[in-house]
Design a protein around this motif. Structure first.
Motif, PDB file in Angstrom:
ATOM      1  N   ASP A   1       0.807  -1.223   0.000  1.00 26.73           N
ATOM      2  CA  ASP A   1       0.000   0.000   0.000  1.00 26.73           C
ATOM      3  C   ASP A   1       0.837   1.269   0.000  1.00 26.73           C
ATOM      4  N   GLY A   2       2.045   1.220   0.600  1.00 27.99           N
ATOM      5  CA  GLY A   2       2.750   2.477   0.784  1.00 27.99           C
ATOM      6  C   GLY A   2       4.184   2.570   0.316  1.00 27.99           C
ATOM      7  N   MET A   3       4.806   1.449  -0.048  1.00 27.58           N
ATOM      8  CA  MET A   3       6.223   1.500  -0.366  1.00 27.58           C
ATOM      9  C   MET A   3       6.569   0.943  -1.746  1.00 27.58           C
ATOM     10  N   MET A   4       5.699   0.154  -2.305  1.00 25.80           N
ATOM     11  CA  MET A   4       6.007  -0.552  -3.538  1.00 25.80           C
ATOM     12  C   MET A   4       6.112   0.407  -4.720  1.00 25.80           C
ATOM     13  N   GLN A   5       7.169   0.249  -5.485  1.00 27.07           N
ATOM     14  CA  GLN A   5       7.336   0.999  -6.732  1.00 27.07           C
ATOM     15  C   GLN A   5       6.962   0.071  -7.885  1.00 27.07           C
ATOM     16  N   VAL A   6       5.787   0.315  -8.486  1.00 28.76           N
ATOM     17  CA  VAL A   6       5.322  -0.609  -9.522  1.00 28.76           C
ATOM     18  C   VAL A   6       6.176  -0.480 -10.776  1.00 28.76           C
ATOM     19  N   ALA A   7       6.328  -1.599 -11.455  1.00 27.67           N
ATOM     20  CA  ALA A   7       7.097  -1.640 -12.700  1.00 27.67           C
ATOM     21  C   ALA A   7       6.108  -1.753 -13.857  1.00 27.67           C
ATOM     22  N   GLU A   8       5.802  -0.620 -14.481  1.00 25.81           N
ATOM     23  CA  GLU A   8       4.822  -0.626 -15.566  1.00 25.81           C
ATOM     24  C   GLU A   8       5.320  -1.481 -16.733  1.00 25.81           C
ATOM     25  N   PRO A   9       4.410  -2.178 -17.421  1.00 29.00           N
ATOM     26  CA  PRO A   9       4.829  -3.006 -18.561  1.00 29.00           C
ATOM     27  C   PRO A   9       5.542  -2.171 -19.608  1.00 29.00           C
ATOM     28  N   SER A  10       6.575  -2.722 -20.198  1.00 32.64           N
ATOM     29  CA  SER A  10       7.288  -2.024 -21.269  1.00 32.64           C
ATOM     30  C   SER A  10       6.423  -2.022 -22.521  1.00 32.64           C
ATOM     31  N   ALA A  11       6.822  -1.208 -23.502  1.00 33.15           N
ATOM     32  CA  ALA A  11       6.080  -1.157 -24.766  1.00 33.15           C
ATOM     33  C   ALA A  11       6.057  -2.529 -25.422  1.00 33.15           C
ATOM     34  N   GLU A  12       7.168  -3.255 -25.333  1.00 34.05           N
ATOM     35  CA  GLU A  12       7.240  -4.589 -25.925  1.00 34.05           C
ATOM     36  C   GLU A  12       6.298  -5.555 -25.209  1.00 34.05           C
ATOM     37  N   GLU A  13       6.264  -5.472 -23.887  1.00 34.56           N
ATOM     38  CA  GLU A  13       5.362  -6.342 -23.122  1.00 34.56           C
ATOM     39  C   GLU A  13       3.905  -6.013 -23.425  1.00 34.56           C
ATOM     40  N   ARG A  14       3.593  -4.742 -23.555  1.00 33.55           N
ATOM     41  CA  ARG A  14       2.216  -4.350 -23.870  1.00 33.55           C
ATOM     42  C   ARG A  14       1.802  -4.897 -25.234  1.00 33.55           C
ATOM     43  N   ARG A  15       2.685  -4.788 -26.205  1.00 33.70           N
ATOM     44  CA  ARG A  15       2.363  -5.310 -27.545  1.00 33.70           C
ATOM     45  C   ARG A  15       2.158  -6.823 -27.506  1.00 33.70           C
ATOM     46  N   ALA A  16       2.992  -7.517 -26.737  1.00 35.17           N
ATOM     47  CA  ALA A  16       2.886  -8.979 -26.646  1.00 35.17           C
ATOM     48  C   ALA A  16       1.563  -9.391 -25.998  1.00 35.17           C
ATOM     49  N   ILE A  17       1.142  -8.667 -24.957  1.00 38.60           N
ATOM     50  CA  ILE A  17      -0.131  -8.967 -24.290  1.00 38.60           C
ATOM     51  C   ILE A  17      -1.287  -8.753 -25.264  1.00 38.60           C
ATOM     52  N   GLN A  18      -1.291  -7.609 -25.936  1.00 36.94           N
ATOM     53  CA  GLN A  18      -2.390  -7.298 -26.851  1.00 36.94           C
ATOM     54  C   GLN A  18      -2.456  -8.291 -28.007  1.00 36.94           C
ATOM     55  N   LYS A  19      -1.315  -8.687 -28.512  1.00 30.49           N
ATOM     56  CA  LYS A  19      -1.285  -9.638 -29.626  1.00 30.49           C
ATOM     57  C   LYS A  19      -1.830 -10.992 -29.198  1.00 30.49           C
ATOM     58  N   ARG A  20      -1.462 -11.415 -27.994  1.00 37.28           N
ATOM     59  CA  ARG A  20      -1.843 -12.759 -27.552  1.00 37.28           C
ATOM     60  C   ARG A  20      -3.340 -12.882 -27.312  1.00 37.28           C
ATOM     61  N   ILE A  21      -3.953 -11.863 -26.747  1.00 33.74           N
ATOM     62  CA  ILE A  21      -5.386 -11.990 -26.439  1.00 33.74           C
ATOM     63  C   ILE A  21      -6.278 -11.465 -27.559  1.00 33.74           C
ATOM     64  N   SER A  22      -5.680 -10.896 -28.603  1.00 33.23           N
ATOM     65  CA  SER A  22      -6.481 -10.366 -29.716  1.00 33.23           C
ATOM     66  C   SER A  22      -6.427 -11.260 -30.942  1.00 33.23           C
TER      67      SER A  22
END
Length: 348
Positions: free
Chosen positions: A84-105
């Motif tokens: 809740d208070g300390m975690m620094q999230v690691a947003e998906p990279s552009a490559e990871e985002r493209r891979a996710i979208q390709k796989r489920i689309s």
């Protein structure tokens, strides 16, 4: 009086050590000792000083020391404080985002996309992926009522998607084959193309305004036929779980009872669906850690869940992952969130 600490109450030294312990545990799945921490860059503390801070954090209920190790690991309270208070999230990279979208689309029916999403979540997290299928009532192509003898009849529904399902109707009195046929034909001819909820509403309007040509007995059959289908569609969650075998990794071998309990919990699809359902109203991804959720309290597991919406912004389902509390939250949480948004774009 609670002895739980909040982040502002921790000294800078305690906060740094706590963060290193949690991050080390989430990376390795193993307790972190003072010697390991002393070797971390930037602390500039002796092992004795570090041990003193670890004892302080343990006293606050944020860390625990397993009997078999001199190291410390975060408690559920500590994990919640970190997330809740300390975690620094690691947003998906552009490559990871493209891979996710390709796989489920990928081209194919929506069911294939949901299957792919569940498998994708499993791969992302190294745990089990879960997708609750949208509640989509079939649109009617044909409904046939068949006598079964006594006060029972069989309703056979054929949807526009070609799906066929059967339901047994309990009637107040025996109905003739001709009455059942008339009721089925009436629904098919007048109400085809609507969902069952829409069909029931239209049918009732006809009955109220007197435009229906059915007699009282046939009207009752129509009402019963539509009601049983509508009720069933609203009550029946469908859950797709993939990657449960990931829960049996090498680090699980020393805690096989917990993993066995988790796998048993996953078998209760209805209970898991109810847990995911509780995340439907969330604005963002929800995290349930260990005993915060009754279903997985015994196995000490975490659930990361996010609602997904159709193109009109309506919540139609929930997806997420489940695994040990040492999930890589900083990576998995934004991945789950992005996957939910990506799936929503292909849901009609």
């Amino acid at each position: 009086m609670s002895n739980e600490a909040s982040i502002p109450e921790l000294s800078t030294r305690a906060r740094d050590i706590f963060r290193l312990v949690v991050e080390g545990y989430l990376t390795s799945g193993q307790p972190v000792g003072s010697k390991t921490l002393a070797g971390e860059g930037g602390l500039n503390l002796s092992p004795a000083s570090i041990r003193s801070v670890l004892a302080e954090l343990e006293g606050l209920g944020l860390l625990a020391a397993p009997h078999t190790s001199a190291g410390r690991m975060p408690t559920e309270t500590g994990l919640r404080l970190f997330v809740d208070g300390m975690m620094q999230v690691a947003e998906p990279s552009a490559e990871e985002r493209r891979a996710i979208q390709k796989r489920i689309s990928a081209p194919g029916p929506i069911e294939a996309a949901l299957e792919a999403t569940s498998a994708l979540l499993s791969d992302i997290s190294g745990a089990a992926g879960m997708v609750m299928v949208p509640r989509r009532e079939p649109r009617l192509a044909q409904l046939t009522l068949v006598p079964l003898g006594g006060n029972r009849a069989l309703a056979v529904l054929v949807g526009e998607d070609g799906g066929i399902e059967n339901r047994v109707l309990e009637l107040d009195a025996p109905a003739s084959a001709s009455a059942l046929e008339a009721a089925g034909n009436y629904i098919t001819a007048r109400l085809a193309g609507r969902t069952l909820a829409e069909a029931a509403a239209a049918m009732r309007r006809e009955l109220v305004t007197g435009r229906s040509q059915l007699d009282a007995a046939s009207r009752d059959l129509v009402e019963r036929g539509l009601a049983v289908w509508s009720e069933d569609a609203a009550r029946r969650p469908v859950l797709i779980v993939r990657g449960a075998a990931n829960l049996l990794d090498e680090s699980a071998l020393g805690d096989i009872d917990r993993v066995r309990q988790l796998l048993e919990d996953l078998e209760d699809k209805q209970a898991v669906a109810e847990l995911l359902e509780s995340a439907r109203s969330a604005e963002a991804t929800r995290i349930f850690i260990g005993s915060e959720n009754r279903l997985f309290a015994l196995s000490g597991s975490s659930v990361i869940a996010s609602p997904y919406r159709d193109r009109e912004g309506r919540v139609v389902g929930v997806l997420g992952v489940i695994g040990p509390t040492r999930l890589n939250y900083a990576r998995v949480v934004p991945m789950v969130d992005f996957t939910a948004r990506s799936l929503g774009k292909i849901i009609g």
